[in-house]
Write a protein that holds these residues in place. Structure first.
Motif, mmCIF file in Angstrom:
data_model
loop_
_atom_site.group_PDB
_atom_site.id
_atom_site.type_symbol
_atom_site.label_atom_id
_atom_site.label_comp_id
_atom_site.label_asym_id
_atom_site.label_seq_id
_atom_site.Cartn_x
_atom_site.Cartn_y
_atom_site.Cartn_z
ATOM 1 N N MET A 250 0.810 -1.195 0.000
ATOM 2 C CA MET A 250 0.000 0.000 0.000
ATOM 3 C C MET A 250 0.854 1.259 0.000
ATOM 4 S SD MET A 250 -3.201 0.833 2.351
ATOM 5 C CE MET A 250 -3.582 2.443 2.869
ATOM 6 N N ASN A 251 1.945 1.245 0.700
ATOM 7 C CA ASN A 251 2.808 2.414 0.769
ATOM 8 C C ASN A 251 4.149 2.098 0.109
ATOM 9 O OD1 ASN A 251 3.535 4.986 1.370
ATOM 10 N ND2 ASN A 251 3.901 4.623 3.539
ATOM 11 N N SER A 252 4.076 1.603 -1.112
ATOM 12 C CA SER A 252 5.286 1.190 -1.816
ATOM 13 C C SER A 252 6.060 2.411 -2.328
ATOM 14 C CB SER A 252 4.902 0.295 -2.998
ATOM 15 O OG SER A 252 4.322 1.074 -4.030
ATOM 16 N N PRO A 253 7.336 2.229 -2.630
ATOM 17 C CA PRO A 253 8.123 3.340 -3.200
ATOM 18 C C PRO A 253 7.499 3.880 -4.486
ATOM 19 C CG PRO A 253 9.575 1.581 -2.497
ATOM 20 C CD PRO A 253 8.173 1.064 -2.348
ATOM 21 N N LEU A 254 6.916 3.018 -5.288
ATOM 22 C CA LEU A 254 6.275 3.465 -6.522
ATOM 23 C C LEU A 254 5.081 4.371 -6.227
ATOM 24 C CD1 LEU A 254 6.029 3.490 -9.578
ATOM 25 C CD2 LEU A 254 4.725 1.352 -9.418
ATOM 26 N N HIS A 255 4.261 3.980 -5.245
ATOM 27 C CA HIS A 255 3.116 4.816 -4.888
ATOM 28 C C HIS A 255 3.561 6.157 -4.307
ATOM 29 C CE1 HIS A 255 0.583 0.985 -4.835
ATOM 30 N NE2 HIS A 255 0.225 1.706 -5.883
ATOM 31 N N TYR B 45 6.348 7.687 -5.061
ATOM 32 C CA TYR B 45 6.846 8.474 -6.199
ATOM 33 C C TYR B 45 5.684 9.066 -6.997
ATOM 34 C CZ TYR B 45 9.031 9.947 -10.477
ATOM 35 O OH TYR B 45 9.441 10.716 -11.539
ATOM 36 N N LYS B 46 4.665 8.255 -7.253
ATOM 37 C CA LYS B 46 3.500 8.753 -7.985
ATOM 38 C C LYS B 46 2.826 9.894 -7.232
ATOM 39 C CE LYS B 46 2.190 4.492 -10.402
ATOM 40 N NZ LYS B 46 1.145 3.456 -10.499
ATOM 41 N N PHE C 233 4.846 12.943 -7.715
ATOM 42 C CA PHE C 233 4.634 13.388 -9.098
ATOM 43 C C PHE C 233 3.386 14.255 -9.168
ATOM 44 C CE2 PHE C 233 2.661 12.818 -13.239
ATOM 45 C CZ PHE C 233 3.714 12.914 -14.136
ATOM 46 N N PHE C 234 2.270 13.743 -8.637
ATOM 47 C CA PHE C 234 1.013 14.486 -8.684
ATOM 48 C C PHE C 234 1.051 15.726 -7.797
ATOM 49 C CE2 PHE C 234 -0.589 10.352 -10.224
ATOM 50 C CZ PHE C 234 -1.144 10.794 -11.426
ATOM 51 N N LYS C 235 1.712 15.641 -6.635
ATOM 52 C CA LYS C 235 1.820 16.817 -5.770
ATOM 53 C C LYS C 235 2.603 17.925 -6.470
ATOM 54 C CE LYS C 235 3.485 15.347 -1.853
ATOM 55 N NZ LYS C 235 3.840 15.070 -0.445
ATOM 56 N N THR C 236 3.637 17.536 -7.209
ATOM 57 C CA THR C 236 4.423 18.534 -7.931
ATOM 58 C C THR C 236 3.564 19.251 -8.959
ATOM 59 O OG1 THR C 236 6.434 17.241 -7.601
ATOM 60 C CG2 THR C 236 6.484 18.899 -9.350
ATOM 61 N N ASN D 184 13.550 19.193 -9.251
ATOM 62 C CA ASN D 184 13.754 18.006 -8.412
ATOM 63 C C ASN D 184 12.993 16.793 -8.933
ATOM 64 O OD1 ASN D 184 15.494 19.314 -6.699
ATOM 65 N ND2 ASN D 184 13.915 19.823 -5.203
ATOM 66 N N MET D 185 11.846 17.022 -9.561
ATOM 67 C CA MET D 185 11.065 15.913 -10.120
ATOM 68 C C MET D 185 11.326 15.735 -11.619
ATOM 69 S SD MET D 185 9.441 14.231 -7.829
ATOM 70 C CE MET D 185 8.225 13.329 -8.769
ATOM 71 N N ASN D 186 12.350 16.415 -12.123
ATOM 72 C CA ASN D 186 12.776 16.285 -13.524
ATOM 73 C C ASN D 186 11.724 16.735 -14.538
ATOM 74 O OD1 ASN D 186 15.416 15.226 -12.970
ATOM 75 N ND2 ASN D 186 14.376 13.344 -12.363
ATOM 76 N N PHE D 187 10.853 17.652 -14.137
ATOM 77 C CA PHE D 187 9.928 18.227 -15.103
ATOM 78 C C PHE D 187 10.623 19.283 -15.951
ATOM 79 C CE2 PHE D 187 6.689 16.606 -12.135
ATOM 80 C CZ PHE D 187 5.889 15.937 -13.033
#
Length: 108
Positions: A1-6, A8-9, A12-15, A58-61
């Motif tokens: 539920m609280n994986s590194p991928l989640h 990161y996602k 991503f959305f917060k950014t 920082n998020m490479n955008f």
């Protein structure tokens, strides 16, 4: 539920969840701009703009390129605009649905 991928996602959305960051990305759609040009387009003060650019970097955008004393920013991955355009379409459909519901309520 609280994986590194989640996590990161979520980052991503917060950014992308900040109005000035979205404004910066929109301003950079046609191409690279200097900080001064970004200030003029976004009407943001320099410290706030720098703070938001740092988060986008920082998020490479976005990436920065220095030319003498001027720093130019550009979008690192143009596919972000496909994502933002899709979000705009979804948002438009949600607004339309809300309008339809309001219209039905007015008629009832």
């Amino acid at each position: 539920m609280n994986s590194p991928l989640h996590r990161y996602k979520a980052e991503f959305f917060k950014t992308l969840g900040h109005p000035l960051r979205l404004s910066i990305l929109d301003a950079l759609r046609p191409g690279a701009l200097s900080v001064t040009e970004l200030q003029a387009v976004t009407n943001a003060d320099q410290s706030m703009l720098s703070q938001q650019l740092a988060k986008l970097r920082n998020m490479n955008f976005v990436t920065a390129r220095r030319d003498g004393t001027t720093v130019f920013y550009h979008v690192h991955d143009q596919d972000v605009y496909k994502f933002l355009d899709l979000a705009r379409m979804i948002y438009g459909r949600q607004l339309k649905l809300s309008e339809d519901i309001l219209s039905e309520l007015k008629q009832a």
